[in-house]
Design a protein around this motif. Structure first.
Motif, PDB file in Angstrom:
ATOM      1  N   ALA A   1      10.109  -2.062   7.528  1.00 34.74           N
ATOM      2  CA  ALA A   1      11.498  -2.172   7.953  1.00 34.74           C
ATOM      3  C   ALA A   1      11.600  -1.583   9.358  1.00 34.74           C
ATOM      4  CB  ALA A   1      12.395  -1.400   6.985  1.00 34.74           C
ATOM      5  N   LYS A   2      12.649  -1.929  10.074  1.00 37.96           N
ATOM      6  CA  LYS A   2      12.792  -1.458  11.450  1.00 37.96           C
ATOM      7  C   LYS A   2      12.780   0.061  11.502  1.00 37.96           C
ATOM      8  CE  LYS A   2      15.199  -5.429  13.429  1.00 37.96           C
ATOM      9  NZ  LYS A   2      16.411  -5.909  14.131  1.00 37.96           N
ATOM     10  N   GLY A   3      11.986   0.591  12.448  1.00 38.54           N
ATOM     11  CA  GLY A   3      11.952   2.029  12.652  1.00 38.54           C
ATOM     12  C   GLY A   3      11.052   2.791  11.698  1.00 38.54           C
ATOM     13  N   GLU A   4      10.334   2.069  10.782  1.00 39.17           N
ATOM     14  CA  GLU A   4       9.456   2.742   9.835  1.00 39.17           C
ATOM     15  C   GLU A   4       8.013   2.331  10.070  1.00 39.17           C
ATOM     16  OE1 GLU A   4      10.573   1.840   5.880  1.00 39.17           O
ATOM     17  OE2 GLU A   4      12.513   2.867   5.981  1.00 39.17           O
ATOM     18  N   PRO A   5       7.058   3.242   9.833  1.00 40.17           N
ATOM     19  CA  PRO A   5       5.644   2.845   9.877  1.00 40.17           C
ATOM     20  C   PRO A   5       5.353   1.852   8.758  1.00 40.17           C
ATOM     21  CG  PRO A   5       5.887   5.249   9.854  1.00 40.17           C
ATOM     22  CD  PRO A   5       7.227   4.675   9.529  1.00 40.17           C
ATOM     23  N   ALA A   6       4.439   0.942   8.984  1.00 43.11           N
ATOM     24  CA  ALA A   6       4.114  -0.087   7.990  1.00 43.11           C
ATOM     25  C   ALA A   6       3.155   0.464   6.940  1.00 43.11           C
ATOM     26  CB  ALA A   6       3.487  -1.290   8.681  1.00 43.11           C
ATOM     27  N   TRP A   7       3.326  -0.020   5.716  1.00 37.28           N
ATOM     28  CA  TRP A   7       2.353   0.293   4.672  1.00 37.28           C
ATOM     29  C   TRP A   7       1.067  -0.478   4.939  1.00 37.28           C
ATOM     30  CZ3 TRP A   7       3.287   4.098   1.313  1.00 37.28           C
ATOM     31  CH2 TRP A   7       4.602   4.458   1.052  1.00 37.28           C
ATOM     32  N   PRO A   8      -0.097   0.067   4.611  1.00 40.43           N
ATOM     33  CA  PRO A   8      -1.359  -0.675   4.785  1.00 40.43           C
ATOM     34  C   PRO A   8      -1.312  -1.998   4.014  1.00 40.43           C
ATOM     35  CG  PRO A   8      -1.806   1.626   4.290  1.00 40.43           C
ATOM     36  CD  PRO A   8      -0.331   1.423   4.081  1.00 40.43           C
ATOM     37  N   PRO A   9      -1.548  -3.114   4.678  1.00 41.40           N
ATOM     38  CA  PRO A   9      -1.408  -4.407   3.985  1.00 41.40           C
ATOM     39  C   PRO A   9      -2.373  -4.590   2.829  1.00 41.40           C
ATOM     40  CG  PRO A   9      -2.338  -4.694   6.181  1.00 41.40           C
ATOM     41  CD  PRO A   9      -1.876  -3.288   6.105  1.00 41.40           C
ATOM     42  N   LEU A  10      -3.564  -4.009   2.914  1.00 39.47           N
ATOM     43  CA  LEU A  10      -4.505  -4.157   1.802  1.00 39.47           C
ATOM     44  C   LEU A  10      -3.964  -3.497   0.543  1.00 39.47           C
ATOM     45  CD1 LEU A  10      -7.221  -5.158   0.769  1.00 39.47           C
ATOM     46  CD2 LEU A  10      -8.238  -2.983   1.491  1.00 39.47           C
ATOM     47  N   ALA A  11      -3.297  -2.353   0.688  1.00 40.75           N
ATOM     48  CA  ALA A  11      -2.698  -1.684  -0.464  1.00 40.75           C
ATOM     49  C   ALA A  11      -1.622  -2.564  -1.097  1.00 40.75           C
ATOM     50  CB  ALA A  11      -2.105  -0.339  -0.047  1.00 40.75           C
ATOM     51  N   LEU A  12      -0.852  -3.256  -0.262  1.00 39.32           N
ATOM     52  CA  LEU A  12       0.199  -4.138  -0.776  1.00 39.32           C
ATOM     53  C   LEU A  12      -0.404  -5.375  -1.440  1.00 39.32           C
ATOM     54  CD1 LEU A  12       2.770  -3.959   2.173  1.00 39.32           C
ATOM     55  CD2 LEU A  12       2.665  -2.563   0.087  1.00 39.32           C
ATOM     56  N   PHE A  13      -1.475  -5.888  -0.862  1.00 39.00           N
ATOM     57  CA  PHE A  13      -2.148  -7.037  -1.456  1.00 39.00           C
ATOM     58  C   PHE A  13      -2.710  -6.674  -2.837  1.00 39.00           C
ATOM     59  CE2 PHE A  13      -6.143  -9.540  -1.994  1.00 39.00           C
ATOM     60  CZ  PHE A  13      -5.560 -10.791  -2.132  1.00 39.00           C
ATOM     61  N   LYS A  14      -3.327  -5.509  -2.948  1.00 41.81           N
ATOM     62  CA  LYS A  14      -3.832  -5.057  -4.241  1.00 41.81           C
ATOM     63  C   LYS A  14      -2.687  -4.875  -5.233  1.00 41.81           C
ATOM     64  CE  LYS A  14      -8.056  -2.632  -2.776  1.00 41.81           C
ATOM     65  NZ  LYS A  14      -8.730  -1.302  -2.751  1.00 41.81           N
ATOM     66  N   ALA A  15      -1.558  -4.375  -4.747  1.00 40.46           N
ATOM     67  CA  ALA A  15      -0.395  -4.204  -5.620  1.00 40.46           C
ATOM     68  C   ALA A  15       0.093  -5.552  -6.145  1.00 40.46           C
ATOM     69  CB  ALA A  15       0.726  -3.486  -4.871  1.00 40.46           C
ATOM     70  N   MET A  16       0.026  -6.596  -5.316  1.00 37.47           N
ATOM     71  CA  MET A  16       0.441  -7.921  -5.772  1.00 37.47           C
ATOM     72  C   MET A  16      -0.500  -8.469  -6.849  1.00 37.47           C
ATOM     73  SD  MET A  16       1.881  -9.796  -2.336  1.00 37.47           S
ATOM     74  CE  MET A  16       2.309 -11.260  -3.254  1.00 37.47           C
ATOM     75  N   LEU A  17      -1.775  -8.100  -6.773  1.00 39.72           N
ATOM     76  CA  LEU A  17      -2.695  -8.473  -7.848  1.00 39.72           C
ATOM     77  C   LEU A  17      -2.316  -7.765  -9.145  1.00 39.72           C
ATOM     78  CD1 LEU A  17      -6.117  -8.405  -5.948  1.00 39.72           C
ATOM     79  CD2 LEU A  17      -4.915 -10.421  -6.794  1.00 39.72           C
ATOM     80  N   LEU A  18      -1.932  -6.511  -9.031  1.00 35.46           N
ATOM     81  CA  LEU A  18      -1.459  -5.790 -10.224  1.00 35.46           C
ATOM     82  C   LEU A  18      -0.248  -6.479 -10.839  1.00 35.46           C
ATOM     83  CD1 LEU A  18      -1.679  -2.110  -8.904  1.00 35.46           C
ATOM     84  CD2 LEU A  18      -3.190  -3.186 -10.584  1.00 35.46           C
ATOM     85  N   ALA A  19       0.644  -6.973  -9.984  1.00 28.22           N
ATOM     86  CA  ALA A  19       1.839  -7.656 -10.476  1.00 28.22           C
ATOM     87  C   ALA A  19       1.463  -8.894 -11.281  1.00 28.22           C
ATOM     88  CB  ALA A  19       2.739  -8.041  -9.301  1.00 28.22           C
ATOM     89  N   VAL A  20       0.381  -9.578 -10.880  1.00 28.99           N
ATOM     90  CA  VAL A  20      -0.080 -10.754 -11.630  1.00 28.99           C
ATOM     91  C   VAL A  20      -0.721 -10.327 -12.947  1.00 28.99           C
ATOM     92  CG1 VAL A  20      -1.648 -12.726 -11.630  1.00 28.99           C
ATOM     93  CG2 VAL A  20      -0.429 -12.121  -9.538  1.00 28.99           C
ATOM     94  N   TRP A  21      -1.672  -9.403 -12.881  1.00 26.49           N
ATOM     95  CA  TRP A  21      -2.394  -8.987 -14.084  1.00 26.49           C
ATOM     96  C   TRP A  21      -1.468  -8.445 -15.167  1.00 26.49           C
ATOM     97  CZ3 TRP A  21      -6.154  -6.390 -10.259  1.00 26.49           C
ATOM     98  CH2 TRP A  21      -7.209  -7.265  -9.950  1.00 26.49           C
ATOM     99  N   TYR A  22      -0.405  -7.749 -14.739  1.00 26.80           N
ATOM    100  CA  TYR A  22       0.475  -7.100 -15.712  1.00 26.80           C
ATOM    101  C   TYR A  22       1.848  -7.775 -15.793  1.00 26.80           C
ATOM    102  CZ  TYR A  22      -3.144  -3.555 -15.788  1.00 26.80           C
ATOM    103  OH  TYR A  22      -4.348  -2.905 -15.933  1.00 26.80           O
ATOM    104  N   ASP A  23       1.998  -8.932 -15.146  1.00 25.82           N
ATOM    105  CA  ASP A  23       3.234  -9.730 -15.206  1.00 25.82           C
ATOM    106  C   ASP A  23       4.455  -8.868 -14.875  1.00 25.82           C
ATOM    107  OD1 ASP A  23       5.006 -11.783 -15.572  1.00 25.82           O
ATOM    108  OD2 ASP A  23       4.819 -11.861 -17.768  1.00 25.82           O
ATOM    109  N   LEU A  24       4.470  -8.309 -13.656  1.00 22.96           N
ATOM    110  CA  LEU A  24       5.510  -7.383 -13.230  1.00 22.96           C
ATOM    111  C   LEU A  24       6.387  -7.980 -12.138  1.00 22.96           C
ATOM    112  CD1 LEU A  24       3.334  -4.140 -12.940  1.00 22.96           C
ATOM    113  CD2 LEU A  24       4.821  -4.791 -14.846  1.00 22.96           C
TER     114      LEU A  24
END
Length: 311
Positions: A46-69
């Motif tokens: 978001a504006k004015g905030e440091p970005a989260w590491p994209p790899l961490a977010l990509f891994k989180a999206m895999l978790l969302a698939v595996w656990y249907d979240l």
């Protein structure tokens, strides 16, 4: 761009090999550094905030698939579950992304077309781990309902004896031996299987097993152009005697049915376990992202199971 640094604290997770999470094994299935390089230019801040590491977010999206979240449930689980934190690279006590971070991250992936890039990268890595030499390819399609009937990119389709569905179609090419998904094409639900089938063919497909919807020169020529041999279910033969026709059709089709039926287990896992009964978001670009993320998650677990059996 400025980025947050995560995982700097000691994880403080008590080592317990007996209760080790499957996620610990999945984290070793691929070389994440290669995926990280593909994501290098992504920012979901978001504006004015440091970005989260994209790899961490990509891994989180895999978790969302595996656990249907959903995004909300994913954010809550990341904050609460040590195995999720460990998989994504977060230490025990540091903050984790909020729901809106995943919304922005998806938009960035779609805008840069990285869903296919990441699918191809990870599929290539998993293919290199294959225990068996490739002998054939399964090709089929499955219909997935759209998030809303107002989704202008989706389309209605009606098959005999079934309820009409508004949505999309995932056209899939999978390895016949390992059931690992190798290629994907995503279209509105009304697109003919045989017409879109060539886009689901991997290179050097070997024998290509498909049902009668793929009969015709368009698909057959595409298979041969890639060095493969069509093995398509037949619906008729030039024989005078009706009993002989039935016998010949059964003899020809039975081995094809036996092999091509394996792809139904892929679709069943996607819909039963990974939440792909319906699209989460509108638009064909986001539909393609959801389907490819599902295929990546499926392939990683499939590879883990194959390697475990081999050992």
């Amino acid at each position: 761009m400025s980025r947050r640094r995560i995982g700097q604290e000691a994880f403080e997770f008590a080592p317990d090999r007996k209760n080790a999470s499957t996620l610990d094994a999945l984290s070793k299935v691929i070389d994440w550094a290669l995926a990280d390089r593909r994501l290098a230019m992504i920012s979901s801040a978001a504006k004015g905030e440091p970005a989260w590491p994209p790899l961490a977010l990509f891994k989180a999206m895999l978790l969302a698939v595996w656990y249907d979240l959903s995004d909300v449930k994913l954010s809550e689980a990341l904050d609460d579950r040590s195995s999720f934190r460990r998989f994504c690279g977060f230490s025990r006590s540091e903050p984790t992304p909020e729901r809106t971070t995943f919304v922005r991250f998806r938009k960035a992936l779609v805008a840069q077309g990285l869903d296919k890039v990441l699918f191809d990268e990870i599929t290539a890595q998993l293919k290199a781990k294959a225990i068996k030499v490739k002998t054939g390819t399964l090709v089929d399609a499955t219909i997935i309902a759209s998030a809303s009937e107002d989704d202008a990119d989706g389309h209605w389709v009606k098959h005999r004896g079934r309820t009409a569905v508004h949505g999309y179609k995932a056209h899939v090419g999978a390895d016949a031996d390992t059931a690992r998904v190798e290629e994907i094409a995503v279209t509105p639900a009304n697109i003919n299987d045989g017409r879109a089938g060539p886009d689901a063919l991997p290179d050097n497909p070997g024998d290509v097993y498909a049902d009668s919807a793929y009969r015709g020169d368009h698909f057959g020529q595409a298979v041969r152009a890639k060095g493969g041999t069509p093995r398509i279910v037949a619906t008729g033969m030039w024989v005078r005697d009706e009993a002989e026709i039935r016998a010949r059709l059964e003899a020809y089709n039975q081995p094809i049915h036996r092999i091509r039926g394996r792809i139904e287990k892929i679709f069943g896992t996607w819909k039963r376990s990974y939440g792909l009964r319906r699209m989460r978001w509108r638009g064909i670009a986001k539909a393609a992202l959801q389907i490819r993320m599902t295929a990546i998650a499926y392939n990683m677990k499939r590879c883990l199971n194959i390697v475990a059996v081999a050992h």
